[in-house]
Design a protein around this motif. Structure first.
Motif, PDB file in Angstrom:
ATOM      1  N   SER A  26       0.584  -1.256  -0.112  1.00  0.00           N
ATOM      2  CA  SER A  26      -0.031  -1.125   0.202  1.00  0.00           C
ATOM      3  C   SER A  26       1.183   1.038  -0.083  1.00  0.00           C
ATOM      4  O   SER A  26       1.668   0.908   0.616  1.00  0.00           O
ATOM      5  N   LEU A  27       0.704   2.336  -1.078  1.00  0.00           N
ATOM      6  CA  LEU A  27       1.172   3.437  -1.040  1.00  0.00           C
ATOM      7  C   LEU A  27       0.511   4.679   0.032  1.00  0.00           C
ATOM      8  O   LEU A  27       1.449   5.706   0.413  1.00  0.00           O
ATOM      9  N   ALA A  28      -0.006   4.488   1.086  1.00  0.00           N
ATOM     10  CA  ALA A  28      -0.886   4.791   1.420  1.00  0.00           C
ATOM     11  C   ALA A  28      -0.544   4.699   3.225  1.00  0.00           C
ATOM     12  O   ALA A  28      -0.544   5.650   4.530  1.00  0.00           O
ATOM     13  N   LYS A  29      -0.290   3.580   3.576  1.00  0.00           N
ATOM     14  CA  LYS A  29       0.066   3.066   5.063  1.00  0.00           C
ATOM     15  C   LYS A  29       1.524   3.647   6.042  1.00  0.00           C
ATOM     16  O   LYS A  29       1.543   4.311   6.776  1.00  0.00           O
ATOM     17  N   GLY A  93      -4.600   3.433  11.669  1.00  0.00           N
ATOM     18  CA  GLY A  93      -5.329   3.464  10.950  1.00  0.00           C
ATOM     19  C   GLY A  93      -4.272   3.098   9.790  1.00  0.00           C
ATOM     20  O   GLY A  93      -4.293   2.161   8.252  1.00  0.00           O
ATOM     21  N   ALA A  94      -2.939   3.305   9.834  1.00  0.00           N
ATOM     22  CA  ALA A  94      -1.125   2.751   9.076  1.00  0.00           C
ATOM     23  C   ALA A  94      -1.311   1.337   9.135  1.00  0.00           C
ATOM     24  O   ALA A  94      -0.858   0.464   8.705  1.00  0.00           O
ATOM     25  N   ALA A  95      -2.600  -0.146   9.861  1.00  0.00           N
ATOM     26  CA  ALA A  95      -2.553  -0.936  10.071  1.00  0.00           C
ATOM     27  C   ALA A  95      -3.030  -1.903   8.348  1.00  0.00           C
ATOM     28  O   ALA A  95      -2.376  -2.793   8.215  1.00  0.00           O
ATOM     29  N   GLN A  96      -3.840  -1.007   8.063  1.00  0.00           N
ATOM     30  CA  GLN A  96      -4.464  -1.119   6.630  1.00  0.00           C
ATOM     31  C   GLN A  96      -5.167  -0.411   5.321  1.00  0.00           C
ATOM     32  O   GLN A  96      -5.193   1.211   6.072  1.00  0.00           O
TER      33      GLN A  96
END
Length: 230
Positions: A26-29, A93-96
């Motif tokens: 993921s590029l958002a985590k 939120g960085a978990a998924q």
């Protein structure tokens, strides 16, 4: 099948092939985790400098508050509280992937709103959090970065897979299917409880003997044994 898409017509494979879409990193985590850690660290460190929390009832929303300078930012207890809360939500939120995008959107909107309120008021955020020019700029930059992070996708990889072939059903083979001829013959000759059956020639030996052959064999046995004894 889930996570499978029919390949496009301009691919280099046949029309019977499938394209499996595999999800990558993921590029958002990553940005959410980094920004959240920085905000939490800044908020905890600023609490050591100034832990003054103006009363909510007397200051909100038009009170005038003053803070303490910390690394160029004007902070007080509420400024630190906003930073810690925003950072904790981003780290959670960085978990998924999708959760990181949702938290980035919420935190980005909240920090952008803090920057707007501080610019309108001039000195603080809703009479609670102290803010100078650098504090307003920090809220605006962090909010904008999180709004951009909310648009980050997940990397994918496409892999072409040929469809699996199935064998024909038992008994449906023909002379044109030499690969299954031996299996069909074996199944046909099996008897009850999986025991092998004798050949048709061996089974039919007794039924093919005629009466004349039987009489001739009996007469031959009598000649070999000689005349009957007295």
């Amino acid at each position: 099948m889930f996570n499978r898409r029919r390949r496009t017509a301009d691919a280099v494979a046949t029309d019977d092939d499938d394209v499996v879409v595999e999800h990558g990193p993921s590029l958002a985590k990553g940005p959410a985790l980094i920004a959240g850690s920085l905000l939490v660290a800044f908020g905890l460190a600023s609490l050591l400098k100034n832990n003054d929390f103006p009363a909510f009832s007397s200051s909100f929303p038009d009170g005038t508050v003053q803070g303490t300078n910390f690394l160029g930012f004007e902070v007080n207890g509420w400024t630190a509280f906003f930073a810690i809360t925003a950072g904790a939500l981003l780290m959670f939120g960085a978990a998924q992937h999708h959760l990181a995008k949702i938290m980035s959107l919420l935190v980005g909107l909240a920090l952008a709103a803090c920057a707007v309120f501080a610019i309108i008021d001039g000195q603080d955020v809703l009479g609670l959090a102290a803010a100078n020019f650098w504090t307003k700029l920090g809220f605006a930059v962090a909010g904008g970065a999180m709004l951009i992070n909310a648009l980050m996708p997940r990397t994918t990889r496409r892999r072409r897979v040929a469809p699996a072939t199935t064998a024909p059903a038992t008994g449906a083979t023909t002379a044109a299917d030499p690969a299954y001829a031996d299996d069909a013959t074996t199944v046909h000759r099996r008897g009850r409880f999986g025991r092998g059956r004798r050949d048709d020639a061996a089974v039919g030996d007794d039924t093919n003997v005629t009466e004349s052959d039987r009489s001739a064999s009996v007469a031959g046995e009598r000649d070999r044994s000689g005349p009957p004894r007295a």
